[in-house]
Design an enzyme around this catalytic site. Structure first.
Site, PDB file in Angstrom:
ATOM      1  NE  ARG A 143      -4.320  -1.317   0.203  1.00 29.36           N
ATOM      2  CZ  ARG A 143      -4.555  -2.351  -0.600  1.00 29.36           C
ATOM      3  NH1 ARG A 143      -3.658  -2.713  -1.512  1.00 29.36           N
ATOM      4  NH2 ARG A 143      -5.691  -3.008  -0.545  1.00 29.36           N
ATOM      5  CG  HIS A 178      -3.722  -0.844  -6.866  1.00 24.47           C
ATOM      6  ND1 HIS A 178      -3.986  -0.192  -5.681  1.00 24.47           N
ATOM      7  CD2 HIS A 178      -3.775  -2.163  -6.577  1.00 24.47           C
ATOM      8  CE1 HIS A 178      -4.181  -1.085  -4.721  1.00 24.47           C
ATOM      9  NE2 HIS A 178      -4.064  -2.284  -5.243  1.00 24.47           N
TER      10      HIS A 178
END
Ligand code: NAP
Ligand code: GLV
Length: 313
Positions: A228, A276
């Site tokens: 993350r 992502h």
């Protein structure tokens, strides 16, 4: 008649529709209802919700939920936004682990085989072979040895790399050196030519890769962050690259996603920006796992291993 299963998402229309189709295909015996289509009676009845980036107000509007199933592996937002007593089951999918391990191997090879340097040389029309390094001579350090980190470690060892792994609790992983604790983290950072971050975002891991930890990394090593964004302090990373201490970073996750157009990361010569994509959820395999967990709960009343709310993952 069984209680309805709520599906709560903030996905785009076609994405949401495809999730409903995938879930309905593997749960034909259940009534799956999108939150916005639920009657007041159904909202009162629902005991389970399947969620993808839900509005917390929607979850709170279901007063009798016994648990929720996340369609994502990372649940930091749910942990932060939902009441502490609601069990959260996160997605643990061997197919996701396989895909993440593939991405880890791909980008490790990218760095190992000097692709950033050859791209720069091509731009400058420079013909200069760099020395070949055997995979064994490179240490790859994995921060996080969970469902994804363990699969990545296996794939890296199969490819011949020397693998070191760091986790909160001590772990055994045949063929790899595994460490825990602050000293173990420092040793992993200091020994690794490539550091790969596959940690969950929690109170303990937010900002973990800051200037002090970057300073512990081997000179001219590289960082891959597939966990993350907020695990890494972006300004400290840029400073470490600009100072020539680190050679390269591959980033798939960011403090803000999509990455804003004015972010300095886009144009930095020492950074690859990915949108992502290192391990997207596979709808078919994930839906089958959700179905198995719901069926097991219907049959036994037992909720599949839930996220530990004190640890945050
Ligand atoms: P997981 O199975 O929960 O594993 C987490 C690992 O991190 C475990 O080894 C855990 O240690 C370790 N850890 C947690 N807190 C720590 C701390 N404070 N210090 C040291 N180690 C710590 O999670 P996972 O399924 O592997 O997924 C990891 C993360 O990847 C997710 O949370 C998500 O954010 C991210 N992700 C990214 C993508 C993408 O496409 N970019 C896709 C899926 C997931 P223990 O083993 O001791 O518990
Ligand atoms: C993706 O990042 C996930 O957490 O599943």
């Amino acid at each position: 008649m069984t209680t309805p299963i709520a599906v709560i998402t903030r996905l785009e229309g076609s994405d949401e529709r495809q999730w409903m189709e995938a879930l309905a295909a593997v749960l034909p015996e259940e009534r799956l209802v999108l939150f916005r289509d639920m009657t007041e009676a159904q909202r009162q009845q629902a005991e389970v919700a399947v969620v993808a980036n839900p509005d917390p107000a929607d979850v709170a509007a279901l007063p009798n939920l016994a648990w929720i199933h996340s369609l994502w592996a990372g649940v930091e937002r749910l942990v932060a936004e939902l009441g502490p007593s609601l069990p959260i089951v996160r997605l643990v999918d061997p197919e996701m682990s396989r895909v993440m391990a593939e991405a880890v191997l791909a980008w490790t090879l990218y760095l190992h085989r000097d692709m950033p340097a050859y791209a720069r040389q091509q731009q400058a029309r420079v013909w200069r072979p760099l020395p070949y390094r055997r995979p064994r001579s490179l240490t790859v350090g994995l921060l996080g040895l969970g469902a994804l980190g363990t699969a990545a470690a296996g794939r890296l060892m199969d490819a011949g790399y020397t693998v070191r792994g760091w986790s909160r609790s001590p772990k055994e992983l045949a063929g790899a050196e595994t460490l825990s604790g602050d000293a173990g983290r420092a040793a992993t950072l200091a020994a690794s030519d490539v550091v790969i971050c596959l940690l969950p975002l929690t109170a303990a891991t937010r900002g973990l890769i800051n200037k002090d930890r970057l300073a512990l990394m081997k000179p001219m090593s590289s960082l891959i962050n597939f966990g993350r964004g907020p695990l890494v302090v972006t300004s400290d990373l840029i400073a470490a690259l600009d100072a020539g201490h680190l050679s390269y970073a591959v980033l798939d996750v960011f403090d803000q996603e999509p990455l804003p157009p004015d972010s300095p990361l886009w144009a930095h010569p020492g950074i690859t920006v990915l949108p992502h994509v290192s391990a997207p959820t596979d709808r078919q395999t994930a839906a089958a796992i959700v179905a198995a967990n719901i069926r097991a709960w219907r049959a036994s009343g037992r909720i599949h291993a839930a996220v530990d709310r004190t640890r945050g993952y």
